[in-house]
Design a protein around this motif. Structure first.
Motif, PDB file in Angstrom:
ATOM      1  N   THR A  60      -0.345  67.927  46.780  1.00  0.00           N
ATOM      2  CA  THR A  60      -0.478  67.329  45.228  1.00  0.00           C
ATOM      3  C   THR A  60       0.423  65.753  44.783  1.00  0.00           C
ATOM      4  O   THR A  60       1.514  65.560  45.951  1.00  0.00           O
ATOM      5  CB  THR A  60       0.486  68.346  44.377  1.00  0.00           C
ATOM      6  OG1 THR A  60       0.297  69.252  44.484  1.00  0.00           O
ATOM      7  CG2 THR A  60       1.188  68.090  43.159  1.00  0.00           C
ATOM      8  N   LYS A  61      -0.043  65.108  43.847  1.00  0.00           N
ATOM      9  CA  LYS A  61       0.330  64.382  43.646  1.00  0.00           C
ATOM     10  C   LYS A  61       1.303  63.635  43.674  1.00  0.00           C
ATOM     11  O   LYS A  61       1.799  64.764  42.415  1.00  0.00           O
ATOM     12  CB  LYS A  61      -0.498  63.085  42.886  1.00  0.00           C
ATOM     13  CG  LYS A  61       0.071  61.274  42.063  1.00  0.00           C
ATOM     14  CD  LYS A  61      -1.215  60.503  42.785  1.00  0.00           C
ATOM     15  CE  LYS A  61      -1.500  59.345  42.425  1.00  0.00           C
ATOM     16  NZ  LYS A  61      -2.778  58.508  43.055  1.00  0.00           N
ATOM     17  N   GLY A  62       2.263  63.066  43.693  1.00  0.00           N
ATOM     18  CA  GLY A  62       4.225  63.310  43.012  1.00  0.00           C
ATOM     19  C   GLY A  62       4.797  64.356  43.862  1.00  0.00           C
ATOM     20  O   GLY A  62       6.247  64.459  42.945  1.00  0.00           O
ATOM     21  N   LYS A  63       4.029  65.070  45.166  1.00  0.00           N
ATOM     22  CA  LYS A  63       5.238  65.937  45.339  1.00  0.00           C
ATOM     23  C   LYS A  63       5.664  65.713  45.879  1.00  0.00           C
ATOM     24  O   LYS A  63       7.048  64.631  45.561  1.00  0.00           O
ATOM     25  CB  LYS A  63       4.357  66.326  46.238  1.00  0.00           C
ATOM     26  CG  LYS A  63       4.652  68.324  47.438  1.00  0.00           C
ATOM     27  CD  LYS A  63       4.835  69.215  46.179  1.00  0.00           C
ATOM     28  CE  LYS A  63       4.596  70.541  47.513  1.00  0.00           C
ATOM     29  NZ  LYS A  63       3.996  72.307  46.618  1.00  0.00           N
ATOM     30  N   GLY A  64       7.180  66.881  44.658  1.00  0.00           N
ATOM     31  CA  GLY A  64       8.311  67.026  45.246  1.00  0.00           C
ATOM     32  C   GLY A  64       9.775  66.765  44.231  1.00  0.00           C
ATOM     33  O   GLY A  64      10.685  66.875  44.273  1.00  0.00           O
ATOM     34  N   VAL A  65       8.892  66.007  43.159  1.00  0.00           N
ATOM     35  CA  VAL A  65       9.312  65.421  41.916  1.00  0.00           C
ATOM     36  C   VAL A  65       8.846  66.098  40.939  1.00  0.00           C
ATOM     37  O   VAL A  65       7.850  66.219  40.745  1.00  0.00           O
ATOM     38  CB  VAL A  65       9.265  63.821  41.960  1.00  0.00           C
ATOM     39  CG1 VAL A  65      10.246  63.601  40.080  1.00  0.00           C
ATOM     40  CG2 VAL A  65       9.882  63.338  42.933  1.00  0.00           C
ATOM     41  N   SER A  66       8.939  67.531  40.019  1.00  0.00           N
ATOM     42  CA  SER A  66       9.007  68.150  39.645  1.00  0.00           C
ATOM     43  C   SER A  66       7.656  66.988  38.349  1.00  0.00           C
ATOM     44  O   SER A  66       6.625  67.149  38.020  1.00  0.00           O
ATOM     45  CB  SER A  66       9.534  69.031  38.220  1.00  0.00           C
ATOM     46  OG  SER A  66      10.625  68.574  38.301  1.00  0.00           O
ATOM     47  N   TRP A  67       8.618  66.613  37.770  1.00  0.00           N
ATOM     48  CA  TRP A  67       8.005  66.058  36.255  1.00  0.00           C
ATOM     49  C   TRP A  67       6.879  64.475  36.720  1.00  0.00           C
ATOM     50  O   TRP A  67       6.265  63.895  35.836  1.00  0.00           O
ATOM     51  CB  TRP A  67       8.688  65.281  35.640  1.00  0.00           C
ATOM     52  CG  TRP A  67       9.451  64.100  35.863  1.00  0.00           C
ATOM     53  CD1 TRP A  67      11.746  65.324  36.684  1.00  0.00           C
ATOM     54  CD2 TRP A  67      10.007  62.653  37.158  1.00  0.00           C
ATOM     55  NE1 TRP A  67      11.884  64.189  37.335  1.00  0.00           N
ATOM     56  CE2 TRP A  67      11.151  62.850  37.516  1.00  0.00           C
ATOM     57  CE3 TRP A  67       9.177  61.941  36.633  1.00  0.00           C
ATOM     58  CZ2 TRP A  67      11.523  61.325  38.248  1.00  0.00           C
ATOM     59  CZ3 TRP A  67       9.364  60.422  37.613  1.00  0.00           C
ATOM     60  CH2 TRP A  67      10.555  60.454  38.303  1.00  0.00           C
ATOM     61  N   MET A  68       6.883  64.107  37.882  1.00  0.00           N
ATOM     62  CA  MET A  68       5.515  63.630  38.811  1.00  0.00           C
ATOM     63  C   MET A  68       4.269  64.404  39.339  1.00  0.00           C
ATOM     64  O   MET A  68       3.520  63.570  39.383  1.00  0.00           O
ATOM     65  CB  MET A  68       6.449  62.270  40.099  1.00  0.00           C
ATOM     66  CG  MET A  68       7.364  61.151  39.603  1.00  0.00           C
ATOM     67  SD  MET A  68       6.816  60.188  40.787  1.00  0.00           S
ATOM     68  CE  MET A  68       8.456  59.325  40.169  1.00  0.00           C
ATOM     69  N   GLU A  69       4.628  65.906  39.145  1.00  0.00           N
ATOM     70  CA  GLU A  69       3.329  66.288  40.599  1.00  0.00           C
ATOM     71  C   GLU A  69       2.106  66.340  39.535  1.00  0.00           C
ATOM     72  O   GLU A  69       2.461  66.419  38.090  1.00  0.00           O
ATOM     73  CB  GLU A  69       4.311  67.533  40.565  1.00  0.00           C
ATOM     74  CG  GLU A  69       4.662  67.826  42.011  1.00  0.00           C
ATOM     75  CD  GLU A  69       5.389  69.068  42.541  1.00  0.00           C
ATOM     76  OE1 GLU A  69       4.688  69.860  41.746  1.00  0.00           O
ATOM     77  OE2 GLU A  69       6.134  68.572  43.258  1.00  0.00           O
ATOM     78  N   ASN A  70       1.034  65.923  40.216  1.00  0.00           N
ATOM     79  CA  ASN A  70      -0.439  65.608  39.730  1.00  0.00           C
ATOM     80  C   ASN A  70      -0.599  64.702  38.217  1.00  0.00           C
ATOM     81  O   ASN A  70      -1.013  65.355  37.114  1.00  0.00           O
ATOM     82  CB  ASN A  70      -0.198  67.228  38.991  1.00  0.00           C
ATOM     83  CG  ASN A  70      -1.929  67.903  39.227  1.00  0.00           C
ATOM     84  OD1 ASN A  70      -2.590  67.429  40.561  1.00  0.00           O
ATOM     85  ND2 ASN A  70      -2.534  68.818  38.844  1.00  0.00           N
ATOM     86  N   THR A  71       0.857  64.335  38.824  1.00  0.00           N
ATOM     87  CA  THR A  71       0.650  63.152  36.896  1.00  0.00           C
ATOM     88  C   THR A  71      -0.655  62.083  37.216  1.00  0.00           C
ATOM     89  O   THR A  71      -0.446  61.713  38.441  1.00  0.00           O
ATOM     90  CB  THR A  71       1.628  62.541  36.636  1.00  0.00           C
ATOM     91  OG1 THR A  71       2.284  61.677  37.441  1.00  0.00           O
ATOM     92  CG2 THR A  71       2.304  63.779  35.939  1.00  0.00           C
ATOM     93  N   VAL A  72      -0.815  60.946  36.426  1.00  0.00           N
ATOM     94  CA  VAL A  72      -1.441  59.780  36.788  1.00  0.00           C
ATOM     95  C   VAL A  72      -0.178  58.807  36.954  1.00  0.00           C
ATOM     96  O   VAL A  72      -0.769  57.683  37.702  1.00  0.00           O
ATOM     97  CB  VAL A  72      -2.736  59.721  35.911  1.00  0.00           C
ATOM     98  CG1 VAL A  72      -3.560  58.236  36.366  1.00  0.00           C
ATOM     99  CG2 VAL A  72      -3.923  60.515  35.862  1.00  0.00           C
ATOM    100  N   SER A  73      -0.056  59.186  35.449  1.00  0.00           N
ATOM    101  CA  SER A  73       0.771  57.811  35.347  1.00  0.00           C
ATOM    102  C   SER A  73       1.914  57.328  37.091  1.00  0.00           C
ATOM    103  O   SER A  73       2.277  56.897  36.676  1.00  0.00           O
ATOM    104  CB  SER A  73       2.401  58.278  34.657  1.00  0.00           C
ATOM    105  OG  SER A  73       2.345  58.937  34.651  1.00  0.00           O
TER     106      SER A  73
END
Lengths: 338, 275
Positions: B240-253
């Protein structure tokens, strides 16, 4: 993720990348692209994992993204052009032209394919990203390729003019747009406040005129060259600044005029000094037997490994306004001794 | 071969790596943190257990070679190397800074780093060359290459895939940090790779697919190399992109965006790490 959140995420991502990849020219690029696409239904867009979402919304069947595949980008753009479309290709330098030089030379240029390649990361503007992201060779490489028109814009307004000139030409054109300097450093990013006449392919732009020295510069280097000439003026020296916005065809006449009207000539570029703007000017001087104190200022023949923001990184290779001032002084000293 | 027990330190190591990456990118005002977070668990297992490397002898001839093809994720490798003692942890805050020791994209001038990358699609061809040389010289060390899904857009990656199989390089392991998010879009919208495992299988590699955040699965897969004798190994690690930081997870930004002061504090809190 809900559709709304997905849309917001993508907008945020696109805004971030538009600032990095296209920078200040991102909106201008989109505006130019859309304007031409509205006028001509053959105009299409090819991205390299850099879809222009505004264009895609308006012209979904003319928006292509090849993914991270530079060779495929120019290959398929050539194919699009061969069957009548006019691809505007967003290339990300240095990967374009380093990774797809064969395609550029043998497909696009040799076939005179009506492809427009737009890049916006010339020079050291990607500074601390590292050597893989420094575009130090584009000008030298593009100069090598026959049938290619190569333009360099100093700001948004000139970019718009260069883009229009590119679209008016039937054949391959590269436009190196004004780069986004994401970490400028101490030198900052003052508005250049330049006034532009109509852009002409094959003509340099005289930004200032002076009798003591003439400096040819291109792209991001123009910023600190203009700052340097302000300093030189305080010393009582009048310096011509020539924006080499048409790299190919090159304005040889401008070199002759600079040699006639000034005492010395300096070239400044955020490119290797081997084969780029400096070499273009040197070739004219040498072949026309013009004897004048002359120096090329650019990246020495090595990789730039001491990194930081743009100001810091340039300082490590001597590309500063102070060095421009020093070099002009040195050249004038040689002139006096000669 | 029986599965080895999961070592409890993987999670702690991965958390430290994630925290370092967040602090580094915040301090350097740089992007790519999402790409670092997605690979942190893979990196933790590789550097804690799998790779035969020695911080006291970073150029030891018999070491395993690890190439990070997704050079923009270099912060995570830098963090792991610092934790292992390859260089002082103080270097981490020089990431993206003036005269910094650590350049934005991974650099071979940093102790412990084999190869500089940043332009995608370059890691695997080099890894193939290393593996071929090692085979030719009958050396026993292994070669690992961590690629992104974006790397797999590049033709050079597929050229390397063909060549590795041609030469039966079973001393080579490619690991894909398969987070399914590229720079400006999701993989399925830019250049779909599925059916990925089937494709690689048909290219004569031995393929396994795992959850790239499950330490047991990572360790089991990478402890049983090669997957098949006479074939290079290809591990598709779904992450999962951004894994571990909830508001980053699976985001393109989270690919390009940098982290603000407030976001750093929030992220470290989510990781359970002191600011």
């Amino acid at each position: 993720m809900s559709d709304t959140l997905l849309k917001l995420d993508m907008e945020k991502a696109h805004n971030a990348i538009r600032e990095i990849a296209l920078g200040s020219v991102a909106n201008t690029f989109s505006e130019c692209l859309v304007r031409h696409a509205k006028q001509n239904d053959r105009v299409c867009y090819v991205g390299v994992d850099t879809m222009d979402t505004q264009f895609k919304k308006l012209f979904p069947d003319r928006a292509f993204d090849v993914g991270i595949a530079e060779q495929d980008e120019l290959g398929m753009a050539t194919g699009l052009a061969k069957i009548g479309l006019i691809p505007v290709v967003q290339g990300w330098s240095p990967f374009t032209p380093l990774r797809n030089l064969d395609q550029l030379r043998t497909y696009v240029a040799r076939h005179k394919a009506n492809v427009k390649i737009i890049t916006t990361t010339l020079g050291l503007v990607n500074c601390s990203h590292g050597t893989t992201h420094h575009d130090l060779e584009s000008i030298a490489i593009y100069r090598l390729i026959p049938n290619l028109i190569v333009l360099a814009a100093v700001d948004d307004e000139q970019f718009r003019q260069a883009f229009d000139a590119a679209m008016a030409h039937e054949g391959p054109v590269v436009v190196m747009g004004p780069p986004e300097i994401y970490a400028p450093g101490d030198d900052g990013l003052d508005d250049l406040k330049l006034r532009h006449e109509d852009f002409q392919v094959g003509r340099a732009q005289w930004l200032r005129r002076g009798k003591d020295a003439a400096i040819f510069a291109v792209g991001p280097a123009l910023r600190y060259v203009l700052q340097a000439t302000d300093e030189l003026e305080k010393q009582g020296l009048k310096v011509s600044v020539i924006n080499a916005c048409s790299i190919k065809p090159f304005d040889n006449a401008a070199v002759e005029e600079a040699a006639r009207t000034s005492q010395v000539i300096l070239t400044v570029e955020e490119q290797t000094i081997v084969g780029g703007l400096g070499s273009a000017v040197a070739e004219v001087l040498a072949e026309r037997g013009i004897s004048i104190p002359f120096q090329r200022m650019g990246i020495p023949d090595r990789f730039v490994e001491d990194l930081g923001d743009w100001t810091y990184t340039r300082r490590t290779v001597g590309l500063t306004k102070d060095e421009v001032v020093r070099r002009v002084g040195e050249l004038l000293g040689r002139r006096r001794q000669g | 071969m029986t599965a080895t027990l999961t070592r409890p330190s993987y999670g702690e190591t991965a958390t430290r790596i994630r925290a370092h990456c967040l602090r580094m990118t915040h301090n350097g005002k740089s992007g790519h943190v999402g790409s670092m977070l997605s690979m942190a668990d893979l990196i933790a297992v590789l550097f804690e257990r799998i790779l035969h490397i020695d911080a006291r002898h970073p150029r030891w001839a018999g070491r395993d070679r690890f190439i990070l093809s997704k050079g923009h994720g270099g912060g995570a490798v830098y963090a792991a190397l610092a934790e292992k003692g390859f260089f002082p942890k103080e270097w981490l805050m020089t990431y993206y800074r003036d005269s910094g020791r650590l350049s934005g994209h991974i650099s071979h001038y940093v102790p412990g780093v084999e190869f500089s990358t940043g332009s995608l699609g370059h890691g695997l061809p080099v890894a193939v060359g290393m593996a071929l040389s090692a085979k030719h010289r009958q050396e026993k060390h292994r070669i690992f290459c961590l690629v992104s899904d974006g790397d797999c857009d590049e033709g050079s990656t597929w050229e390397a895939i063909l060549l590795a199989a041609q030469h039966k390089l079973d001393n080579l392991t490619a690991i894909v940090d398969y987070n399914r998010v590229q720079a400006l879009g999701h993989v399925e919208d830019v250049l779909e790779l599925e059916p990925f495992a089937d494709k690689i299988n048909l290219f004569h590699w031995a393929v396994k697919q795992i959850d790239g955040h499950h330490y047991g699965q990572i360790e089991n897969a990478l402890s049983q190399l090669p997957f098949e004798k006479g074939k290079p190994s290809f591990l598709i690690a779904r992450t999962t992109k951004g894994k571990g930081v909830s508001w980053m997870e699976n985001t393109v930004s989270c690919h390009y965006g940098s982290v603000s002061d407030e976001q750093l504090a929030q992220a470290l809190m989510e990781l359970g790490v002191r600011p």
